[in-house]
Structure formats: structure tokens, C-alpha cells
Design a protein around this motif. Sequence first.
Motif, short mmCIF file in Angstrom:
data_model
loop_
_atom_site.label_atom_id
_atom_site.label_comp_id
_atom_site.label_asym_id
_atom_site.label_seq_id
_atom_site.Cartn_x
_atom_site.Cartn_y
_atom_site.Cartn_z
N THR A 271 58.91 14.59 46.56
CA THR A 271 59.08 14.23 45.16
C THR A 271 60.04 13.05 45.09
O THR A 271 60.61 12.64 46.10
CB THR A 271 59.62 15.41 44.34
N THR A 272 60.23 12.48 43.91
CA THR A 272 61.03 11.26 43.80
C THR A 272 62.03 11.36 42.66
O THR A 272 61.86 12.12 41.71
CB THR A 272 60.13 10.03 43.57
N ARG A 273 63.07 10.54 42.78
CA ARG A 273 64.06 10.39 41.73
C ARG A 273 64.48 8.91 41.73
O ARG A 273 65.00 8.42 42.73
CB ARG A 273 65.27 11.28 42.00
N GLN A 274 64.19 8.21 40.64
CA GLN A 274 64.56 6.81 40.54
C GLN A 274 66.01 6.72 40.09
O GLN A 274 66.40 7.30 39.08
CB GLN A 274 63.64 6.06 39.57
N VAL B 186 64.96 9.09 46.96
CA VAL B 186 65.75 8.46 45.90
C VAL B 186 65.81 6.96 46.17
O VAL B 186 66.24 6.53 47.24
CB VAL B 186 67.18 9.03 45.84
N ASP B 187 65.39 6.16 45.21
CA ASP B 187 65.45 4.71 45.36
C ASP B 187 65.43 4.09 43.95
O ASP B 187 65.04 4.76 42.98
CB ASP B 187 64.26 4.19 46.18
N ARG B 188 65.83 2.84 43.86
CA ARG B 188 65.79 2.18 42.55
C ARG B 188 64.42 1.56 42.27
O ARG B 188 64.12 1.20 41.14
CB ARG B 188 66.86 1.11 42.46
N SER B 189 63.59 1.42 43.31
CA SER B 189 62.29 0.76 43.17
C SER B 189 61.19 1.80 42.93
O SER B 189 60.91 2.64 43.78
CB SER B 189 61.96 -0.04 44.43
#
Length: 268
Positions: A76-79, A57-60
Motif C-alpha cells: 500500500t502507499t502513503r504520499q 512512502v514517497d512524495r511522488s
Amino acid sequence: MEREGELYAPALTRAAQWLHDLLDGTPVGRVLDVGSGPGVVAGLLADAFPAAEVVAVDRSSALLERAVARSGGRVTTRQADLPDGFGLLGTADLVWSSKAVHHLGDQQAALTALAGTLRPGGLLAVAEGGLPLRFLPRDIGLGRPGLQARLDAAHEDVFAAMRAGLPGATDGVEDWPAMLAAAGLVPAGSRTFLVEWPAPLPAAAREHLHAQLDRRRGQVAGGLDAEDLATLDALLDRDAPAGILNRPDAFYLTATTVHTARKAADAG
């Protein structure tokens, strides 16, 4: 960020194994790395919990792309831009956050939000604090001895100003176990993990140390006298024998502390 993560990787591997041991007997189906950056720790958590979905999880978006690439697709990712994005995280059995909470104005509210993502019996692990970096002897043959202590003091002022300028900045005693308890969790212990690379440093570690010193000089220039600034400039000289890239006595020594707490198994 990746170079720093690689330097910390042996210590963080031990931290991930400790979390695995704390969760022994608890099914772990989903893991969140909140404030993941390029995903160094997310990859280590995927190693420690191979049956779980690990979410960086990151804002970038660029850093999240690196997290996926580094992990070979295991992550996996979560913005999400915190604190507004806490509601986008979903639930998890393990939530890890390293040096991210102190960038949010209300640290207690941030911990409470992270605690709210935990499933019953889940574990929150927050890496905050530890020991400042040491990289050279007290007397380095340049300027006054004790440069690193003065760098620490100047950086504390910069850090305090950064915290004061955050939206919703709230003062409070940074007693992390007590803050985790105030978030409704049961503290499960704190451990400190040593990051140690003795002299002589490999080239990648020297380059990272040079980059850190260059960044620190820009941050604390107003809090140091002319002699200390001149010493820093000498250390940053890429070609000088006394520069950090060429000194045989340069090392990398620091420590990071991980605080943990659990949600009650019968919590709704």
C-alpha cells in the motif's frame, strides 16, 4: 531508479532477511519504507514479512503507482513530503529508509521523527553510507589512471554543497549508530551488504551504468579537468569500442551499509 534497485536487489534481499532475523519473536504487523521510490525494497520487505502491511512512502505519486504495480498490490502507499509529512506516517513495527535521510537538512531531527513512528519493540533500519561505486580497472587505457577516485572527490564537493543548500541544513558528525541512540533508540547493529556484478555486465546493467556516468558528468563537470572530461565523454560514446556500453572489462561493485536500532519494548 528501478534499474538500480534491481542491481541492488540480491544485496537488499539479504538485508531484509537480516531485519527479519533481528525481529524474530516480535510481531510485525506494519512496515514502512520511507523514501520508497518505485518500491523495489518495499516488495522485498513484503516478501520477508508476508503477514505485515507494507507501506511505501514517497512524495511522488507516480513512483508510488509503480510500487503498487511492481508488488502486484501487496504494497500500500502513503504520499508524504518530508520533513513536513512525518506526522502522516502512522506507527509501525519496522521502519526502513534508504538514502533518504541525507536529503533532509536536519538529519538528527529526521531520525528522531522516524523513531517516533516505532511501536514498542520496533526496529528502525537506515541505509546510509557504504562504499562508492567501482566499475572499471584503475588504468582503462584512456586518460590518466585513477579517474574513479577523482570522480569520487568531485562528487563529495557536490554532495556537500547539496547538503548545505537544504532547508534547515544542520552540520553534525554522521555517526549513524550514535545518531540513532540520540533519537532515543537502542542500536541493534550495522551490517554492510555487497552489490557485485562481475564483468561482463548484462545489457541492463550497462545501460544503468551509462546513465549514472552521464548524470555524474553533469554534476561534477566543474570539478574535473579537460582530460578527465574527455575520458568521460569517450566512455559515454554509445558506439565506441572503449565506451562503457561495449567494454568487456566493465563491472559493477559497491556496498551499502544498514544501521539499525530498536525502541524499548516497554516504551510508551
